[in-house]
Design an enzyme around this catalytic site. Structure first.
Site, PDB file in Angstrom:
ATOM      1  N   GLU A  22       0.836  -1.204   0.000  1.00 31.72           N
ATOM      2  CA  GLU A  22       0.000   0.000   0.000  1.00 31.72           C
ATOM      3  C   GLU A  22       0.872   1.256   0.000  1.00 31.72           C
ATOM      4  O   GLU A  22       0.571   2.231  -0.683  1.00 31.72           O
ATOM      5  CB  GLU A  22      -0.905   0.029   1.227  1.00 31.72           C
ATOM      6  CG  GLU A  22      -1.964  -1.052   1.235  1.00 31.72           C
ATOM      7  CD  GLU A  22      -2.824  -0.964   2.473  1.00 31.72           C
ATOM      8  OE1 GLU A  22      -3.975  -0.480   2.332  1.00 31.72           O
ATOM      9  OE2 GLU A  22      -2.364  -1.348   3.568  1.00 31.72           O
ATOM     10  N   TYR A  54     -12.361  27.914   1.529  1.00 29.89           N
ATOM     11  CA  TYR A  54     -12.417  26.468   1.337  1.00 29.89           C
ATOM     12  C   TYR A  54     -11.603  25.994   0.145  1.00 29.89           C
ATOM     13  O   TYR A  54     -11.194  24.844   0.093  1.00 29.89           O
ATOM     14  CB  TYR A  54     -13.851  25.932   1.303  1.00 29.89           C
ATOM     15  CG  TYR A  54     -14.822  26.671   0.424  1.00 29.89           C
ATOM     16  CD1 TYR A  54     -14.854  26.468  -0.939  1.00 29.89           C
ATOM     17  CD2 TYR A  54     -15.732  27.564   0.985  1.00 29.89           C
ATOM     18  CE1 TYR A  54     -15.767  27.137  -1.736  1.00 29.89           C
ATOM     19  CE2 TYR A  54     -16.650  28.232   0.195  1.00 29.89           C
ATOM     20  CZ  TYR A  54     -16.660  28.021  -1.167  1.00 29.89           C
ATOM     21  OH  TYR A  54     -17.561  28.678  -1.957  1.00 29.89           O
ATOM     22  N   GLU A  74      -6.712   6.301  10.672  1.00 28.67           N
ATOM     23  CA  GLU A  74      -6.993   7.124  11.845  1.00 28.67           C
ATOM     24  C   GLU A  74      -5.945   8.231  12.007  1.00 28.67           C
ATOM     25  O   GLU A  74      -6.281   9.366  12.372  1.00 28.67           O
ATOM     26  CB  GLU A  74      -7.019   6.243  13.108  1.00 28.67           C
ATOM     27  CG  GLU A  74      -8.183   5.283  13.164  1.00 28.67           C
ATOM     28  CD  GLU A  74      -7.960   3.952  12.434  1.00 28.67           C
ATOM     29  OE1 GLU A  74      -8.737   3.027  12.686  1.00 28.67           O
ATOM     30  OE2 GLU A  74      -7.021   3.844  11.616  1.00 28.67           O
ATOM     31  N   LYS A  99     -11.426   4.951   2.149  1.00 30.65           N
ATOM     32  CA  LYS A  99     -10.363   4.132   1.565  1.00 30.65           C
ATOM     33  C   LYS A  99     -11.029   3.009   0.756  1.00 30.65           C
ATOM     34  O   LYS A  99     -11.094   1.862   1.185  1.00 30.65           O
ATOM     35  CB  LYS A  99      -9.461   3.574   2.669  1.00 30.65           C
ATOM     36  CG  LYS A  99      -8.227   2.862   2.165  1.00 30.65           C
ATOM     37  CD  LYS A  99      -7.340   2.438   3.320  1.00 30.65           C
ATOM     38  CE  LYS A  99      -6.122   1.698   2.820  1.00 30.65           C
ATOM     39  NZ  LYS A  99      -5.264   1.263   3.938  1.00 30.65           N
TER      40      LYS A  99
END
Length: 120
Positions: A22, A54, A74, A99
């Site tokens: 990954e 933004y 996380e 993900k």
């Protein structure tokens, strides 16, 4: 309760994950950010300087996703929350990291981690 500014669907390629492949190959991540902000000053002045830009925030979030790899989603979500809370006008933030290419051994639609952080 503060007003909300939301950015949804920010997408970037990142090299985050527990497995070496990954981090080596990378994959697409999508991020949703919801900011708790008092928008009354901006509404009164009609000036971008009195609110969250933004567009600029979106670029910085994408930079975090495309930046230094971490092993856990996380951790990535926390880095994004910290970035948002760097602006003192942000009272709280909710960050969802998607993900969709996670290495899950069965068919699935998406994996998400959602965190909520408040200025302390």
């Amino acid at each position: 309760m503060p007003d909300r500014i939301a950015l949804r669907g920010l997408t970037a390629r990142g090299r985050h994950g527990w497995f070496a492949h990954e981090r080596e190959n990378g994959q697409e991540f999508t991020v949703d950010v919801v900011l708790g902000v008092d928008t009354r000053p901006a509404a009164a002045s009609d000036d971008l300087a009195d609110t969250i830009d933004y567009g600029s925030l979106a670029e910085r979030v994408v930079d975090v996703v495309a930046g230094e790899p971490v092993r856990l989603v996380e951790t990535l979500a926390q880095r994004i929350a910290d970035l948002c809370l760097d602006d003192m006008r942000v009272e709280d933030v909710e960050v969802t990291v998607h993900k969709p290419e996670a290495p899950v051994p069965v068919p699935f639609g998406d994996v998400t981690v959602t965190i909520r952080r408040t200025r302390t």
